[in-house]
Write a protein that holds these residues in place. Structure first.
Motif, PDB file in Angstrom:
ATOM      1  N   GLU A  29      22.307   4.371 -34.311  1.00  0.00           N
ATOM      2  CA  GLU A  29      21.708   5.646 -34.697  1.00  0.00           C
ATOM      3  C   GLU A  29      20.434   5.920 -33.902  1.00  0.00           C
ATOM      4  O   GLU A  29      20.157   7.069 -33.526  1.00  0.00           O
ATOM      5  N   VAL A  70      21.536   7.030 -30.391  1.00  0.00           N
ATOM      6  CA  VAL A  70      22.099   8.381 -30.445  1.00  0.00           C
ATOM      7  C   VAL A  70      20.978   9.409 -30.551  1.00  0.00           C
ATOM      8  O   VAL A  70      20.987  10.444 -29.866  1.00  0.00           O
ATOM      9  N   GLN A  86      24.919  13.163 -34.476  1.00  0.00           N
ATOM     10  CA  GLN A  86      25.759  12.100 -35.003  1.00  0.00           C
ATOM     11  C   GLN A  86      27.173  12.579 -35.327  1.00  0.00           C
ATOM     12  O   GLN A  86      28.152  11.892 -35.017  1.00  0.00           O
ATOM     13  N   VAL A  90      29.158  12.885 -32.192  1.00  0.00           N
ATOM     14  CA  VAL A  90      29.519  11.570 -31.665  1.00  0.00           C
ATOM     15  C   VAL A  90      30.685  10.992 -32.464  1.00  0.00           C
ATOM     16  O   VAL A  90      31.631  10.434 -31.902  1.00  0.00           O
ATOM     17  N   GLN A  91      30.625  11.145 -33.781  1.00  0.00           N
ATOM     18  CA  GLN A  91      31.705  10.657 -34.636  1.00  0.00           C
ATOM     19  C   GLN A  91      33.026  11.330 -34.288  1.00  0.00           C
ATOM     20  O   GLN A  91      34.075  10.679 -34.202  1.00  0.00           O
ATOM     21  N   ILE A 124      34.379   9.903 -31.060  1.00  0.00           N
ATOM     22  CA  ILE A 124      34.974   8.585 -31.281  1.00  0.00           C
ATOM     23  C   ILE A 124      36.398   8.728 -31.811  1.00  0.00           C
ATOM     24  O   ILE A 124      37.338   8.091 -31.308  1.00  0.00           O
ATOM     25  N   GLN A 137      33.556   4.131 -37.919  1.00  0.00           N
ATOM     26  CA  GLN A 137      32.459   4.895 -38.492  1.00  0.00           C
ATOM     27  C   GLN A 137      31.154   4.530 -37.794  1.00  0.00           C
ATOM     28  O   GLN A 137      30.868   3.351 -37.570  1.00  0.00           O
ATOM     29  N   LEU A 138      30.374   5.545 -37.458  1.00  0.00           N
ATOM     30  CA  LEU A 138      29.170   5.337 -36.665  1.00  0.00           C
ATOM     31  C   LEU A 138      28.271   4.255 -37.249  1.00  0.00           C
ATOM     32  O   LEU A 138      27.734   3.414 -36.514  1.00  0.00           O
ATOM     33  N   ILE A 141      29.405   0.628 -36.281  1.00  0.00           N
ATOM     34  CA  ILE A 141      29.650   0.246 -34.890  1.00  0.00           C
ATOM     35  C   ILE A 141      28.742  -0.912 -34.487  1.00  0.00           C
ATOM     36  O   ILE A 141      27.537  -0.876 -34.704  1.00  0.00           O
ATOM     37  N   TYR A 150      27.400  -1.507 -28.598  1.00  0.00           N
ATOM     38  CA  TYR A 150      26.892  -0.325 -27.920  1.00  0.00           C
ATOM     39  C   TYR A 150      25.720  -0.763 -27.053  1.00  0.00           C
ATOM     40  O   TYR A 150      25.069  -1.770 -27.318  1.00  0.00           O
ATOM     41  N   ILE A 153      29.715   3.103 -26.048  1.00  0.00           N
ATOM     42  CA  ILE A 153      30.142   2.640 -27.368  1.00  0.00           C
ATOM     43  C   ILE A 153      31.485   1.961 -27.169  1.00  0.00           C
ATOM     44  O   ILE A 153      32.437   2.580 -26.677  1.00  0.00           O
TER      45      ILE A 153
END
Length: 284
Positions: free
Chosen positions: A196, A199, A206, A209-210, A213, A245-246, A249, A252, A262
């Motif tokens: 986080e 990011v 966020q 980004v999710q 992914i 799920q962010l 993770i 990264y 990621i």
């Protein structure tokens, strides 16, 4: 190096580093210094965006990063409290190339040479995941041929030190396995840098980004299903798995020019070399 006992020295070295850094953190780092942390930002521009490359192009770019060096640019590390004063803040603790009837190993194993609790924990993970496995292979009497290679690369972007280690393992008739471990450390605060944090520093949203992914993994799953229909055995991705799920993770890092990678390395838990990578490149 031709002597497998060298791995015992390596494991001992990691233990010693952990003990020294742990003692330093316990007695010399004040509690208030540990708690009063402010996450600095990395300079970004409004031009930051996802560069749409194919999955294979991204994987090739990723695999070409592993040069076994620390890329610190112009960052001044002279004020960082090191464990070994005459070494850099990341260095190769041991470089081993050895070949026997039952194994071939090429090992470049890094250590984070920084005093403190977080680097100590990182070095313990490196020992448990990589050094111990290398020692096991080189001291095994098993006649099954094993191929084992470890490489790494490290970057400093802003105040963030990122280190990534990749191991390729082939044991007997088992499928080749690729294992990836990343560490992200804030040199200014002495704390772990979360996904986080990175990011936010890249001025990314966020939720977007999710979504990226999920799209990346969905596309990889669809391509894998085509291969299955052609008779190939491939890794089956579960899109409902919480690893996507962010907040969950684990792998990264910030690479060249602050590029955000990621990585979903399925070989960390399975005998597979499959991985999915989401890449945010810094434009310009």
């Amino acid at each position: 190096m031709k002597n497998p006992k060298i791995l015992y020295i390596l494991v001992g070295a990691f233990c010693a580093l952990a003990i020294i850094a742990g003692i330093y953190a316990q007695f010399f780092v004040k509690d208030e210094d540990k708690n009063n942390v402010i996450m600095p930002s990395i300079n970004t521009t409004p031009d930051d965006e996802i560069i749409e490359k194919t999955a294979e192009e991204i994987k090739t770019q990723f695999n070409n990063l592993f040069t076994n060096v620390l890329n610190k640019g112009e960052y001044d590390t002279s004020n960082i409290q090191k464990i070994v004063a005459d070494k850099d803040i990341v260095y190769s603790a041991y470089d081993i190339e050895d070949k026997k009837e039952n194994y071939e190993v090429t090992i470049h194993l890094p250590v984070i040479n920084i005093q403190g609790e977080v680097p100590t924990n990182y070095n313990k993970i490196t020992q448990e995941l990589f050094a111990n496995k290398a020692s096991e292979i080189m001291n095994s009497q098993n006649t099954t041929k094993t191929l084992y290679q470890i490489d790494y690369v490290s970057y400093i972007n802003g105040d963030i030190l990122s280190l990534i280690i990749k191991a390729t393992l082939k044991q007997g008739n088992n499928p080749q396995r690729v294992i990836v471990q990343t560490y992200n450390y804030n040199l200014a605060t002495g704390q772990k840098a979360s996904i986080e944090d990175l990011v936010a520093q890249r001025n990314l949203i966020q939720s977007e980004v999710q979504t990226k992914i999920q799209e990346t993994v969905q596309k990889a799953k669809e391509e894998a299903e085509v291969l299955v229909q052609s008779g190939y055995t491939v890794y089956n991705r579960d899109l409902n798995n919480s690893i996507y799920q962010l907040a969950n993770i684990e792998n990264y890092f910030l690479g060249p020019n602050g590029d955000l990678y990621i990585i979903f390395a399925y070989g960390n838990q399975n005998f597979t070399a499959e991985m999915d990578i989401v890449l945010y490149e810094h434009k310009g």
